[in-house]
Design a protein around this motif. Structure first.
Motif, mmCIF file in Angstrom:
data_model
loop_
_atom_site.group_PDB
_atom_site.id
_atom_site.type_symbol
_atom_site.label_atom_id
_atom_site.label_comp_id
_atom_site.label_asym_id
_atom_site.label_seq_id
_atom_site.Cartn_x
_atom_site.Cartn_y
_atom_site.Cartn_z
ATOM 1 N N ASP A 158 0.909 -1.366 0.011
ATOM 2 C CA ASP A 158 0.311 0.441 -0.223
ATOM 3 C C ASP A 158 0.489 1.285 -0.314
ATOM 4 O O ASP A 158 0.180 2.500 -0.194
ATOM 5 C CB ASP A 158 -0.701 0.060 1.445
ATOM 6 N N ILE A 159 1.964 0.928 -0.130
ATOM 7 C CA ILE A 159 3.328 2.044 0.673
ATOM 8 C C ILE A 159 2.551 3.253 -0.975
ATOM 9 O O ILE A 159 2.846 4.296 -0.573
ATOM 10 C CB ILE A 159 4.103 1.674 1.440
ATOM 11 N N GLU A 160 2.965 2.959 -2.000
ATOM 12 C CA GLU A 160 3.188 3.631 -3.059
ATOM 13 C C GLU A 160 1.724 4.400 -3.233
ATOM 14 O O GLU A 160 1.762 5.098 -4.028
ATOM 15 C CB GLU A 160 3.718 2.068 -4.584
ATOM 16 N N ASP A 161 0.969 2.828 -2.758
ATOM 17 C CA ASP A 161 -0.710 4.067 -3.070
ATOM 18 C C ASP A 161 -0.819 4.837 -2.192
ATOM 19 O O ASP A 161 -1.471 5.748 -3.009
ATOM 20 C CB ASP A 161 -1.834 2.680 -2.700
ATOM 21 N N LEU A 162 -0.257 4.908 -1.009
ATOM 22 C CA LEU A 162 -0.130 6.139 -0.095
ATOM 23 C C LEU A 162 0.911 7.199 -1.132
ATOM 24 O O LEU A 162 -0.125 8.303 -0.804
ATOM 25 C CB LEU A 162 0.382 5.779 1.099
ATOM 26 N N LYS A 163 1.374 7.706 -1.275
ATOM 27 C CA LYS A 163 2.831 7.724 -2.107
ATOM 28 C C LYS A 163 2.536 8.384 -2.849
ATOM 29 O O LYS A 163 2.021 9.981 -2.974
ATOM 30 C CB LYS A 163 4.283 7.547 -2.507
ATOM 31 N N LYS A 164 0.669 8.163 -3.506
ATOM 32 C CA LYS A 164 1.030 8.612 -4.902
ATOM 33 C C LYS A 164 -0.895 9.257 -4.343
ATOM 34 O O LYS A 164 -1.111 10.565 -4.792
ATOM 35 C CB LYS A 164 -0.491 7.230 -6.301
ATOM 36 N N GLN A 165 -0.973 8.995 -3.561
ATOM 37 C CA GLN A 165 -2.434 9.949 -3.042
ATOM 38 C C GLN A 165 -2.192 10.812 -2.133
ATOM 39 O O GLN A 165 -2.858 11.953 -2.329
ATOM 40 C CB GLN A 165 -2.773 8.876 -2.178
ATOM 41 N N ILE A 166 -0.877 11.146 -1.342
ATOM 42 C CA ILE A 166 -0.221 12.356 -0.444
ATOM 43 C C ILE A 166 -0.080 12.960 -1.812
ATOM 44 O O ILE A 166 -0.672 14.489 -2.137
ATOM 45 C CB ILE A 166 0.893 12.076 0.113
ATOM 46 N N GLU A 167 0.566 12.762 -3.501
ATOM 47 C CA GLU A 167 1.052 13.923 -4.420
ATOM 48 C C GLU A 167 -0.089 14.019 -4.932
ATOM 49 O O GLU A 167 0.079 15.602 -5.934
ATOM 50 C CB GLU A 167 1.939 12.863 -4.867
ATOM 51 N N SER A 168 -1.145 13.573 -5.476
ATOM 52 C CA SER A 168 -2.229 14.156 -5.920
ATOM 53 C C SER A 168 -2.931 15.694 -5.046
ATOM 54 O O SER A 168 -3.946 16.199 -5.690
ATOM 55 C CB SER A 168 -4.179 13.311 -5.412
ATOM 56 N N TYR A 169 -2.261 16.085 -4.084
ATOM 57 C CA TYR A 169 -2.558 17.340 -3.174
ATOM 58 C C TYR A 169 -1.656 18.555 -3.441
ATOM 59 O O TYR A 169 -1.374 19.401 -3.066
ATOM 60 C CB TYR A 169 -2.957 17.326 -1.540
ATOM 61 N N GLY A 170 -0.924 17.714 -5.177
ATOM 62 C CA GLY A 170 -0.177 18.855 -5.207
ATOM 63 C C GLY A 170 1.095 18.715 -4.292
ATOM 64 O O GLY A 170 2.027 20.001 -4.812
ATOM 65 N N VAL A 171 1.799 18.429 -3.484
ATOM 66 C CA VAL A 171 2.706 18.371 -2.958
ATOM 67 C C VAL A 171 3.846 16.578 -3.186
ATOM 68 O O VAL A 171 3.052 16.343 -3.689
ATOM 69 C CB VAL A 171 2.488 18.734 -0.859
ATOM 70 N N ARG A 172 4.932 17.187 -2.598
ATOM 71 C CA ARG A 172 6.203 16.227 -2.821
ATOM 72 C C ARG A 172 6.345 15.054 -1.981
ATOM 73 O O ARG A 172 5.640 15.716 -0.610
ATOM 74 C CB ARG A 172 7.380 16.671 -2.633
ATOM 75 N N CYS A 173 6.065 14.275 -2.066
ATOM 76 C CA CYS A 173 6.586 12.925 -1.145
ATOM 77 C C CYS A 173 7.509 12.170 -1.235
ATOM 78 O O CYS A 173 7.717 11.549 -2.249
ATOM 79 C CB CYS A 173 4.802 12.305 -1.320
ATOM 80 N N ALA A 174 7.835 12.116 -0.078
ATOM 81 C CA ALA A 174 9.531 11.144 0.268
ATOM 82 C C ALA A 174 8.983 9.435 1.239
ATOM 83 O O ALA A 174 7.862 10.297 2.199
ATOM 84 C CB ALA A 174 10.926 11.394 0.375
ATOM 85 N N ILE A 175 9.530 8.175 0.581
ATOM 86 C CA ILE A 175 9.225 7.618 1.585
ATOM 87 C C ILE A 175 10.566 6.729 2.252
ATOM 88 O O ILE A 175 11.852 6.921 1.250
ATOM 89 C CB ILE A 175 8.708 6.382 0.782
ATOM 90 N N VAL A 176 10.681 7.077 3.342
ATOM 91 C CA VAL A 176 11.727 6.848 4.803
ATOM 92 C C VAL A 176 11.433 5.701 5.267
ATOM 93 O O VAL A 176 11.259 5.325 6.128
ATOM 94 C CB VAL A 176 12.863 7.562 4.621
ATOM 95 N N GLN A 177 12.693 4.763 4.471
ATOM 96 C CA GLN A 177 11.968 2.642 5.629
ATOM 97 C C GLN A 177 13.624 3.171 6.676
ATOM 98 O O GLN A 177 13.963 2.907 6.772
ATOM 99 C CB GLN A 177 12.540 1.742 4.282
ATOM 100 N N GLY A 178 12.617 2.207 7.682
ATOM 101 C CA GLY A 178 13.230 2.051 9.432
ATOM 102 C C GLY A 178 12.888 1.897 10.386
ATOM 103 O O GLY A 178 11.678 1.918 10.021
ATOM 104 N N ASP A 179 13.700 1.394 11.099
ATOM 105 C CA ASP A 179 12.966 1.242 12.358
ATOM 106 C C ASP A 179 13.487 1.837 13.253
ATOM 107 O O ASP A 179 14.445 2.515 13.339
ATOM 108 C CB ASP A 179 13.939 0.099 12.790
ATOM 109 N N VAL A 180 12.842 2.891 14.283
ATOM 110 C CA VAL A 180 13.043 4.070 14.869
ATOM 111 C C VAL A 180 13.725 3.835 16.241
ATOM 112 O O VAL A 180 14.928 4.349 16.372
ATOM 113 C CB VAL A 180 11.936 4.959 15.246
ATOM 114 N N ALA A 181 13.580 2.768 16.164
ATOM 115 C CA ALA A 181 14.087 1.884 17.708
ATOM 116 C C ALA A 181 16.066 1.787 17.132
ATOM 117 O O ALA A 181 16.903 1.674 18.252
ATOM 118 C CB ALA A 181 14.265 0.670 18.355
#
Ligand code: NAP
Length: 246
Positions: A41-64
């Motif tokens: 779903d992560i790429e779909d979420l990125k597309k949904q975010i970008e549909s508002y005319g803003v940029r979106c970066a996806i950063v994978q990682g464990d906050v721990a």
């Protein structure tokens, strides 16, 4: 149209974090979204975010992991140029009575919720000090204030976030960096799917507004604490819980 500001949200693939990203994107913020576990779903979420005319970066990682947080922050800056607002949202529960709780279940929860908040914030704060502005918004919990049987690990981590928030607010106020926490009550997400029927039945008596919260209730509070409308508010814990705790 973008508003020129960048928000970095941890634990953003689902639940409250996902809703924060969508609400902030609607408002014109560029979004850096952190996820830990790969989902389709992560790429779909990125597309949904970008549909508002803003940029979106996806950063994978464990906050721990401190090293992974350093990489995530660097990647955000490489892709989006800066970080104006950090939302420490990633969190887990491993409930159980203390009498039966393993050391691992205690430390895992503290490592993600509290040490994770340190790991990300520690890597973001030098950027904000340099730009002489910034907002740090951490998602605590009503149980970090009131306690809850079966959640010594979780409530200790959330109370820790509140102390962290207040101390950091004092350290960086002179640099125009505002640091606040939000304490949600019950919010309908995967995290609360596991609540007992007993608790669900009691919601009407426990919550004066007589409904469980939605992720959007929390996202709206984040939007306020990120905005110019809250520019005289720092070191506070905003309760978003339908009046559960007063
Ligand atoms: P959720 O639906 O369980 O989502 C939690 C998110 O955090 C997931 O995306 C998860 O990613 C991510 N995450 C967990 N551990 C992580 C790690 N080590 N590194 C990076 N990401 C990690 O929970 P939620 O209800 O949206 O909760 C969001 C925040 O609100 C949490 O801090 C929670 O404690 C707080 N909160 C929730 C409620 C509530 O009633 N729901 C109430 C008070 C406070 P994965 O998919 O990889 O697991």
């Amino acid at each position: 149209m973008g508003n020129g500001k960048v928000v970095f949200v941890t634990g953003a693939a689902r639940g409250i974090g996902k809703e924060i990203c969508l609400e902030m994107a609607k408002e014109g913020y560029d979004i850096s979204l952190n996820y830990r576990t790969k989902t389709d779903d992560i790429e779909d979420l990125k597309k949904q975010i970008e549909s508002y005319g803003v940029r979106c970066a996806i950063v994978q990682g464990d906050v721990a992991s401190y090293e992974e947080c350093e990489k995530m922050v660097n990647q955000t800056v490489e892709e989006l140029g800066k970080i104006d607002i950090l939302v420490n949202n990633a969190g887990i529960t491993k409930d159980g009575l203390l009498l039966r709780m393993s050391k691992e279940d205690f430390t895992n929860v503290v490592d993600v919720n509290l040490v994770g908040t340190f790991n990300v914030t520690r890597n973001v704060i030098p950027l904000m000090v340099k730009q002489r502005s910034g907002r740090i918004i951490s998602i605590a919990s009503v149980v970090g204030i009131a306690g809850n049987a079966g959640q010594t690990n979780y409530s200790a981590s959330k109370a820790g976030i509140i102390g962290f928030t207040k101390s950091l607010a004092k350290e960086v106020a002179s640099r125009n960096i505002l640091v606040n926490a939000i304490a949600p009550g019950f919010v309908a997400t995967d995290m609360t799917k596991v609540l007992s029927d007993d608790v669900k039945e009691n919601i009407n008596t426990m919550i004066p507004l007589k409904r469980i919260g939605t992720p959007n209730d929390i996202a709206k509070a984040v939007k306020f604490l990120a905005s110019e409308d809250s520019s005289y508010i720092t070191g506070q814990v905003l309760h978003v819980d339908g009046g559960m705790l007063m």
